[in-house]
Design an enzyme around this catalytic site. Structure first.
Site, PDB file in Angstrom:
ATOM      1  N   PRO A 291       0.792  -1.230   0.000  1.00  0.00           N
ATOM      2  CA  PRO A 291       0.000   0.000   0.000  1.00  0.00           C
ATOM      3  C   PRO A 291       0.824   1.279   0.000  1.00  0.00           C
ATOM      4  O   PRO A 291       1.873   1.353   0.641  1.00  0.00           O
ATOM      5  CB  PRO A 291      -0.834  -0.107   1.284  1.00  0.00           C
ATOM      6  CG  PRO A 291      -0.174  -1.155   2.111  1.00  0.00           C
ATOM      7  CD  PRO A 291       0.498  -2.086   1.153  1.00  0.00           C
ATOM      8  N   ASN A 292       0.323   2.237  -0.749  1.00  0.00           N
ATOM      9  CA  ASN A 292       0.876   3.600  -0.860  1.00  0.00           C
ATOM     10  C   ASN A 292       2.158   3.689  -1.686  1.00  0.00           C
ATOM     11  O   ASN A 292       2.633   4.783  -1.970  1.00  0.00           O
ATOM     12  CB  ASN A 292       1.105   4.219   0.535  1.00  0.00           C
ATOM     13  CG  ASN A 292      -0.189   4.351   1.308  1.00  0.00           C
ATOM     14  OD1 ASN A 292      -1.142   4.935   0.796  1.00  0.00           O
ATOM     15  ND2 ASN A 292      -0.251   3.780   2.496  1.00  0.00           N
TER      16      ASN A 292
ATOM     17  N   ARG B 173       5.353  10.861  -2.708  1.00  0.00           N
ATOM     18  CA  ARG B 173       5.048  10.547  -1.314  1.00  0.00           C
ATOM     19  C   ARG B 173       6.281  10.775  -0.446  1.00  0.00           C
ATOM     20  O   ARG B 173       7.300  10.106  -0.620  1.00  0.00           O
ATOM     21  CB  ARG B 173       4.652   9.073  -1.233  1.00  0.00           C
ATOM     22  CG  ARG B 173       4.439   8.585   0.173  1.00  0.00           C
ATOM     23  CD  ARG B 173       4.380   7.059   0.226  1.00  0.00           C
ATOM     24  NE  ARG B 173       4.096   6.617   1.581  1.00  0.00           N
ATOM     25  CZ  ARG B 173       4.273   5.382   2.008  1.00  0.00           C
ATOM     26  NH1 ARG B 173       4.739   4.455   1.178  1.00  0.00           N
ATOM     27  NH2 ARG B 173       4.002   5.067   3.246  1.00  0.00           N
TER      28      ARG B 173
ATOM     29  N   TYR C 265      11.350   8.621   1.047  1.00  0.00           N
ATOM     30  CA  TYR C 265      11.336   7.562   0.043  1.00  0.00           C
ATOM     31  C   TYR C 265      12.041   7.918  -1.266  1.00  0.00           C
ATOM     32  O   TYR C 265      12.118   7.089  -2.167  1.00  0.00           O
ATOM     33  CB  TYR C 265       9.883   7.160  -0.245  1.00  0.00           C
ATOM     34  CG  TYR C 265       9.185   6.594   0.971  1.00  0.00           C
ATOM     35  CD1 TYR C 265       9.592   5.383   1.513  1.00  0.00           C
ATOM     36  CD2 TYR C 265       8.145   7.281   1.598  1.00  0.00           C
ATOM     37  CE1 TYR C 265       8.973   4.865   2.641  1.00  0.00           C
ATOM     38  CE2 TYR C 265       7.514   6.763   2.718  1.00  0.00           C
ATOM     39  CZ  TYR C 265       7.939   5.560   3.244  1.00  0.00           C
ATOM     40  OH  TYR C 265       7.323   5.050   4.359  1.00  0.00           O
TER      41      TYR C 265
ATOM     42  N   ASN D  93       7.626  -5.963  -0.534  1.00  0.00           N
ATOM     43  CA  ASN D  93       7.582  -4.779   0.326  1.00  0.00           C
ATOM     44  C   ASN D  93       6.133  -4.620   0.761  1.00  0.00           C
ATOM     45  O   ASN D  93       5.308  -4.101   0.012  1.00  0.00           O
ATOM     46  CB  ASN D  93       8.063  -3.532  -0.414  1.00  0.00           C
ATOM     47  CG  ASN D  93       8.086  -2.310   0.511  1.00  0.00           C
ATOM     48  OD1 ASN D  93       7.492  -2.330   1.591  1.00  0.00           O
ATOM     49  ND2 ASN D  93       8.772  -1.260   0.090  1.00  0.00           N
TER      50      ASN D  93
ATOM     51  N   ALA E 163       2.944  -0.651   5.107  1.00  0.00           N
ATOM     52  CA  ALA E 163       2.554  -0.648   6.524  1.00  0.00           C
ATOM     53  C   ALA E 163       1.988  -1.989   6.991  1.00  0.00           C
ATOM     54  O   ALA E 163       1.979  -2.270   8.197  1.00  0.00           O
ATOM     55  CB  ALA E 163       1.554   0.477   6.789  1.00  0.00           C
TER      56      ALA E 163
ATOM     57  N   HIS F 217       3.797  -4.295   9.588  1.00  0.00           N
ATOM     58  CA  HIS F 217       3.832  -4.153  11.038  1.00  0.00           C
ATOM     59  C   HIS F 217       2.659  -4.829  11.744  1.00  0.00           C
ATOM     60  O   HIS F 217       2.671  -4.930  12.966  1.00  0.00           O
ATOM     61  CB  HIS F 217       3.891  -2.655  11.384  1.00  0.00           C
ATOM     62  CG  HIS F 217       4.911  -1.930  10.546  1.00  0.00           C
ATOM     63  ND1 HIS F 217       6.249  -2.266  10.557  1.00  0.00           N
ATOM     64  CD2 HIS F 217       4.797  -0.919   9.624  1.00  0.00           C
ATOM     65  CE1 HIS F 217       6.904  -1.482   9.705  1.00  0.00           C
ATOM     66  NE2 HIS F 217       6.044  -0.661   9.119  1.00  0.00           N
TER      67      HIS F 217
ATOM     68  N   ASP G 249       0.884 -15.264   7.254  1.00  0.00           N
ATOM     69  CA  ASP G 249       0.452 -16.654   7.060  1.00  0.00           C
ATOM     70  C   ASP G 249       0.557 -17.071   5.598  1.00  0.00           C
ATOM     71  O   ASP G 249       0.904 -18.219   5.303  1.00  0.00           O
ATOM     72  CB  ASP G 249      -0.994 -16.836   7.551  1.00  0.00           C
ATOM     73  CG  ASP G 249      -1.085 -16.935   9.071  1.00  0.00           C
ATOM     74  OD1 ASP G 249      -0.030 -16.998   9.743  1.00  0.00           O
ATOM     75  OD2 ASP G 249      -2.219 -16.934   9.594  1.00  0.00           O
TER      76      ASP G 249
ATOM     77  N   GLU H  59      11.888  -9.845   2.360  1.00  0.00           N
ATOM     78  CA  GLU H  59      11.155  -8.604   2.683  1.00  0.00           C
ATOM     79  C   GLU H  59      12.092  -7.419   2.458  1.00  0.00           C
ATOM     80  O   GLU H  59      13.248  -7.449   2.880  1.00  0.00           O
ATOM     81  CB  GLU H  59      10.715  -8.655   4.149  1.00  0.00           C
ATOM     82  CG  GLU H  59       9.903  -7.448   4.568  1.00  0.00           C
ATOM     83  CD  GLU H  59       9.487  -7.536   6.044  1.00  0.00           C
ATOM     84  OE1 GLU H  59       8.839  -8.515   6.426  1.00  0.00           O
ATOM     85  OE2 GLU H  59       9.834  -6.612   6.802  1.00  0.00           O
TER      86      GLU H  59
ATOM     87  N   HIS I 226      12.418  -3.033   2.450  1.00  0.00           N
ATOM     88  CA  HIS I 226      11.887  -1.695   2.743  1.00  0.00           C
ATOM     89  C   HIS I 226      12.825  -0.657   2.157  1.00  0.00           C
ATOM     90  O   HIS I 226      14.048  -0.746   2.351  1.00  0.00           O
ATOM     91  CB  HIS I 226      11.739  -1.481   4.250  1.00  0.00           C
ATOM     92  CG  HIS I 226      10.768  -2.436   4.839  1.00  0.00           C
ATOM     93  ND1 HIS I 226       9.412  -2.299   4.660  1.00  0.00           N
ATOM     94  CD2 HIS I 226      10.949  -3.593   5.527  1.00  0.00           C
ATOM     95  CE1 HIS I 226       8.806  -3.323   5.238  1.00  0.00           C
ATOM     96  NE2 HIS I 226       9.717  -4.119   5.768  1.00  0.00           N
TER      97      HIS I 226
ATOM     98  N   ARG J 205      13.163   5.004  12.207  1.00  0.00           N
ATOM     99  CA  ARG J 205      11.908   5.756  12.149  1.00  0.00           C
ATOM    100  C   ARG J 205      11.056   5.465  13.393  1.00  0.00           C
ATOM    101  O   ARG J 205      11.567   5.027  14.408  1.00  0.00           O
ATOM    102  CB  ARG J 205      11.184   5.418  10.836  1.00  0.00           C
ATOM    103  CG  ARG J 205      12.043   5.782   9.599  1.00  0.00           C
ATOM    104  CD  ARG J 205      11.331   5.468   8.314  1.00  0.00           C
ATOM    105  NE  ARG J 205      10.111   6.263   8.181  1.00  0.00           N
ATOM    106  CZ  ARG J 205       9.131   5.982   7.325  1.00  0.00           C
ATOM    107  NH1 ARG J 205       9.248   4.941   6.521  1.00  0.00           N
ATOM    108  NH2 ARG J 205       8.054   6.736   7.266  1.00  0.00           N
TER     109      ARG J 205
ATOM    110  N   ARG K  79       7.352   1.031  13.431  1.00  0.00           N
ATOM    111  CA  ARG K  79       7.933   0.460  12.205  1.00  0.00           C
ATOM    112  C   ARG K  79       9.080  -0.503  12.502  1.00  0.00           C
ATOM    113  O   ARG K  79       9.625  -1.143  11.604  1.00  0.00           O
ATOM    114  CB  ARG K  79       8.447   1.569  11.288  1.00  0.00           C
ATOM    115  CG  ARG K  79       7.370   2.496  10.790  1.00  0.00           C
ATOM    116  CD  ARG K  79       7.910   3.476   9.765  1.00  0.00           C
ATOM    117  NE  ARG K  79       7.082   4.651   9.682  1.00  0.00           N
ATOM    118  CZ  ARG K  79       5.961   4.742   8.939  1.00  0.00           C
ATOM    119  NH1 ARG K  79       5.567   3.737   8.200  1.00  0.00           N
ATOM    120  NH2 ARG K  79       5.254   5.857   8.929  1.00  0.00           N
TER     121      ARG K  79
HETATM  122  C1  DQA Z   1       8.031   0.919   3.830  1.00  0.00           C
HETATM  123  C2  DQA Z   1       8.129   1.156   5.343  1.00  0.00           C
HETATM  124  C3  DQA Z   1       6.765   1.041   6.007  1.00  0.00           C
HETATM  125  O1  DQA Z   1       6.867   1.306   7.410  1.00  0.00           O
HETATM  126  C4  DQA Z   1       5.799   2.061   5.410  1.00  0.00           C
HETATM  127  O2  DQA Z   1       4.523   1.903   5.978  1.00  0.00           O
HETATM  128  C5  DQA Z   1       5.754   1.982   3.918  1.00  0.00           C
HETATM  129  C6  DQA Z   1       6.995   1.831   3.186  1.00  0.00           C
HETATM  130  C7  DQA Z   1       9.380   1.155   3.113  1.00  0.00           C
HETATM  131  O3  DQA Z   1       9.531   0.673   1.989  1.00  0.00           O
HETATM  132  O4  DQA Z   1      10.256   1.831   3.653  1.00  0.00           O
HETATM  133  O5  DQA Z   1       4.694   2.140   3.312  1.00  0.00           O
HETATM  134  O6  DQA Z   1       7.645  -0.429   3.618  1.00  0.00           O
END
Ligand code: DQA
Length: 146
Positions: free
Chosen positions: A11-12, A19, A24, A75, A78, A81, A88, A99, A101, A108, A112
């Site tokens: 997401p996002n 953003r 980022y 990735n 959020a 967390h 699962d 994983e 990030h 941060r 997180r």
């Molecule tokens: C993230 C870190 C997460 O805490 C955050 O919610 C994101 C981006 C990262 O790539 O740094 O959306 O996954």
């Protein structure tokens, strides 16, 4: 045979570029995916990149990866967390998942610092921007057992 990997952006991450650029960076998701795909082509890797803002879609993509992918770079945004459902799914599919990030989550906010997904992943890479995805793919290739 060319090796196939799924890249999942949670997401996002569709808003990358605009953003919180101080966190980022200024690279858009399209540019990041293009960089990765070009690099992958040179390595004879087939990469499929998906982005979703929806937990269920991410879970569906993980399930479907069982049918075609050799591994996954994830990735979870959020969801990292708190999504036990994605955790699962990662545990269920039996594929190696790394994983990633973009930001250094440990530098941060405290919420997180914890990933509920990392314990079922092959490894975790944080804080290295787009390079983290490339390194994750290199690791998946280097660790392959077949
Ligand atoms: C993230 C870190 C997460 O805490 C955050 O919610 C994101 C981006 C990262 O790539 O740094 O959306 O996954």
């Amino acid at each position: 045979m060319s090796r196939r990997y799924l890249i999942i952006h949670g997401p996002n991450l569709n808003l990358l570029g605009t953003r919180e650029p101080e966190v980022y960076g200024s690279m858009t998701l399209a540019a990041l995916n293009e960089r990765l795909t070009n690099w992958g082509r040179e390595q004879e890797l087939e990469l499929r990149c998906v982005q979703s803002n929806h937990e269920g879609h991410i879970i569906d993509a993980l399930h479907e990866a069982r049918g075609w992918a050799h591994g996954v770079v994830l990735n979870p945004g959020a969801y990292t967390h708190y999504s036990y459902a994605i955790r699962d799914a990662v545990a269920a599919i039996g594929l190696p998942v790394v994983e990633v990030h973009l930001s250094n989550v440990h530098a941060r906010e405290e919420f997180r610092h914890r990933s509920v997904i990392a314990p079922v992943c092959r490894g975790q890479i944080v804080g290295l921007g787009w390079l983290g995805y490339r390194l994750a793919l290199e690791a998946l290739e280097a660790l392959r057992t077949d």
